[in-house]
Write a protein that holds these residues in place. Structure first.
Motif, mmCIF file in Angstrom:
data_model
loop_
_atom_site.group_PDB
_atom_site.id
_atom_site.type_symbol
_atom_site.label_atom_id
_atom_site.label_comp_id
_atom_site.label_asym_id
_atom_site.label_seq_id
_atom_site.Cartn_x
_atom_site.Cartn_y
_atom_site.Cartn_z
ATOM 1 N N GLU A 2 1.001 -1.378 0.082
ATOM 2 C CA GLU A 2 -0.075 0.058 -0.112
ATOM 3 C C GLU A 2 1.004 1.391 0.158
ATOM 4 O O GLU A 2 0.572 2.310 -0.494
ATOM 5 N N LYS A 3 1.795 1.122 0.686
ATOM 6 C CA LYS A 3 2.917 2.263 0.852
ATOM 7 C C LYS A 3 3.398 2.638 -0.439
ATOM 8 O O LYS A 3 3.680 3.804 -0.893
ATOM 9 N N VAL A 16 4.092 -0.067 -14.563
ATOM 10 C CA VAL A 16 2.971 -0.775 -14.845
ATOM 11 C C VAL A 16 2.555 -1.801 -13.630
ATOM 12 O O VAL A 16 3.741 -2.279 -13.313
ATOM 13 N N ILE A 17 1.584 -1.976 -13.044
ATOM 14 C CA ILE A 17 1.199 -2.738 -12.044
ATOM 15 C C ILE A 17 0.276 -3.793 -12.554
ATOM 16 O O ILE A 17 -0.809 -3.721 -13.134
ATOM 17 N N ILE A 18 1.008 -4.868 -12.444
ATOM 18 C CA ILE A 18 0.254 -6.297 -13.224
ATOM 19 C C ILE A 18 -0.298 -7.054 -12.016
ATOM 20 O O ILE A 18 0.196 -7.410 -10.988
ATOM 21 N N PRO A 19 -1.517 -7.607 -12.068
ATOM 22 C CA PRO A 19 -2.338 -8.221 -11.041
ATOM 23 C C PRO A 19 -1.983 -9.694 -11.066
ATOM 24 O O PRO A 19 -1.261 -10.312 -11.964
ATOM 25 N N GLU A 20 -1.496 -9.968 -9.831
ATOM 26 C CA GLU A 20 -0.928 -11.119 -9.628
ATOM 27 C C GLU A 20 -1.885 -12.420 -9.863
ATOM 28 O O GLU A 20 -1.301 -13.611 -10.410
ATOM 29 N N TYR A 189 7.704 -2.675 -14.538
ATOM 30 C CA TYR A 189 6.454 -3.241 -13.796
ATOM 31 C C TYR A 189 6.701 -3.887 -12.367
ATOM 32 O O TYR A 189 7.848 -4.194 -12.247
ATOM 33 N N ILE A 190 5.585 -3.882 -11.973
ATOM 34 C CA ILE A 190 5.591 -4.453 -10.592
ATOM 35 C C ILE A 190 4.551 -5.573 -10.717
ATOM 36 O O ILE A 190 3.683 -5.396 -10.976
ATOM 37 N N LYS A 191 4.979 -6.755 -10.051
ATOM 38 C CA LYS A 191 3.886 -7.972 -9.907
ATOM 39 C C LYS A 191 4.180 -8.598 -8.521
ATOM 40 O O LYS A 191 5.370 -9.035 -8.575
ATOM 41 N N GLY A 192 3.191 -8.488 -8.089
ATOM 42 C CA GLY A 192 3.187 -8.924 -6.557
ATOM 43 C C GLY A 192 4.271 -8.424 -5.613
ATOM 44 O O GLY A 192 4.043 -6.939 -5.648
ATOM 45 N N GLU A 193 5.188 -8.942 -5.137
ATOM 46 C CA GLU A 193 6.233 -8.037 -4.427
ATOM 47 C C GLU A 193 7.519 -7.875 -5.117
ATOM 48 O O GLU A 193 8.563 -7.631 -4.530
ATOM 49 N N LYS A 194 7.564 -7.934 -6.250
ATOM 50 C CA LYS A 194 8.844 -7.808 -7.198
ATOM 51 C C LYS A 194 8.674 -6.783 -8.339
ATOM 52 O O LYS A 194 7.593 -6.661 -8.932
ATOM 53 N N SER A 257 13.732 -7.217 -8.152
ATOM 54 C CA SER A 257 14.350 -7.012 -6.951
ATOM 55 C C SER A 257 13.012 -7.335 -5.963
ATOM 56 O O SER A 257 11.779 -7.011 -6.385
ATOM 57 N N ASN A 258 13.253 -8.075 -4.912
ATOM 58 C CA ASN A 258 12.240 -8.293 -4.121
ATOM 59 C C ASN A 258 11.786 -6.999 -3.082
ATOM 60 O O ASN A 258 11.047 -6.883 -2.109
#
Length: 344
Positions: A2-3, A16-20, A189-194, A257-258
């Motif tokens: 969320e942060k 880009v935020i990709i849904p898990e 992009y970001i997917k999940g925690e990566k 990166s995690n």
């Protein structure tokens, strides 16, 4: 998370935020016959029109439907018998397993091109007229709307996706290739925690090991200069970033990166550094030369600049010079999501 999302929104970062839970599918186009229609009219479809009553299909027993399929598609003498279980599975998958926002891929004739799209609708039933059939248009009644977002030539396709193309069912699950599809569609992009940052290497000639290693090292040298937004007194470490290489002239390098902040900011810093947002100038005071660092652009890169420890301007200058040299040697292409933002 969320942060991080708040950080991205506040700083207008074009990542880009990709849904898990997104799923991936390969849909055949009748050996390319319907590729152009699928692509230009924005849909995918599946045959077996006699089984287009969605509610009946959903509420009927599987054995009942497969028996009907056997009767409906009873082969003529000399023809292969139908596979009612497979047909049932394909129809069921199209009707109920494909979801809005899933990614779908379709191959053209001879699979010379692959188009990627996002499913935008549930299944609807298209009225198929005799005129349309006579004109050679797609006769599939069961359809879904698709927004096509990218087309890739087969010889430019990620090599890991070649095996996926060997599937010959009308619809195949491609979830095992999700990572390769994601990096084909997006470079930042970001997917999940990566978080992922993909640099495409366009050099078609043989690349020397020294040039490759130097370029990667130059990018990683920026990591210790990035402050952690959640812990301002700390900077990130090179070990916080993993690297996947698939450089076969051309190819790509993928930084992962995690700790998603580090790659998110790293992408901005790289583009800002080589794109002209950071300007170095020399001043002469009391006969002593010194380097000063200025930020030329405003907006996105001005906001992100505060997370770079710029006490060592000489180090940044060296990194910039090295990056430009080896970027040209490798013909490296930085994420369009970021370069386009810089041009605004």
């Amino acid at each position: 998370m969320e942060k991080l999302l708040q950080f991205i929104q506040e700083n207008e970062i074009p990542i880009v935020i990709i849904p898990e839970d997104r799923k991936y599918w390969l849909v055949r186009t009748q050996s390319g016959e319907f590729y152009d229609e699928f692509f230009h009219d924005g849909f995918i479809g599946i045959g077996w029109n006699e089984f287009s009553d969605i509610d009946k299909f959903k509420n009927s027993d599987k054995d009942e439907i497969t028996d009907l399929i056997s009767i409906t598609y009873k082969p003529e003498e000399g023809q292969k018998p139908p596979q009612p279980g497979r047909i049932y599975g394909q129809i069921y998958r199209f009707l109920f397993e494909l979801k809005v926002n899933d990614i779908v891929m379709i191959p053209s004739n001879n699979s010379s091109h692959i188009s990627f799209g996002i499913i935008e609708s549930d299944t609807y039933i298209e009225e198929i007229t005799e005129t349309a059939v006579d004109m050679g248009l797609c006769s599939f009644a069961k359809r879904r709307k698709v927004n096509w977002i990218k087309t890739v030539q087969r010889d430019r396709l990620d090599p890991y996706l070649y095996r996926m193309m060997q599937a010959h069912q009308a619809i195949s699950n491609a979830n095992d290739y999700a990572n390769y599809i994601d990096r084909t569609l997006h470079s930042y992009y970001i997917k999940g925690e990566k978080a992922h940052l993909v640099v495409n290497v366009k050099q078609e000639n043989q690349i020397s090991a020294v040039d490759m290693i130097t370029y990667v090292s130059t990018l990683l040298d920026l990591v210790p200069l990035i402050e952690n937004p959640e812990s301002p007194d700390e900077t990130f470490k090179k070990e916080d970033v993993d690297l996947k290489l698939n450089v076969q002239s051309p190819g790509l390098m993928e930084f992962i990166s995690n700790l998603p902040y580090v790659v998110t900011i790293l992408g901005l810093v790289i583009v800002g550094l080589v794109g002209g947002s950071f300007k170095f100038k020399n001043t002469n005071a009391k006969k002593e030369s010194s380097n000063e660092l200025e930020l030329q652009s405003e907006g996105l890169f001005e906001k992100i600049f505060k997370f770079v420890k710029h006490k060592d301007e000489q180090k940044l200058k060296e990194i910039k010079q090295q990056h430009i040299i080896y970027k040209d040697k490798l013909k490296a292409e930085l994420p369009k999501e970021l370069t386009e933002k810089l041009d605004q």
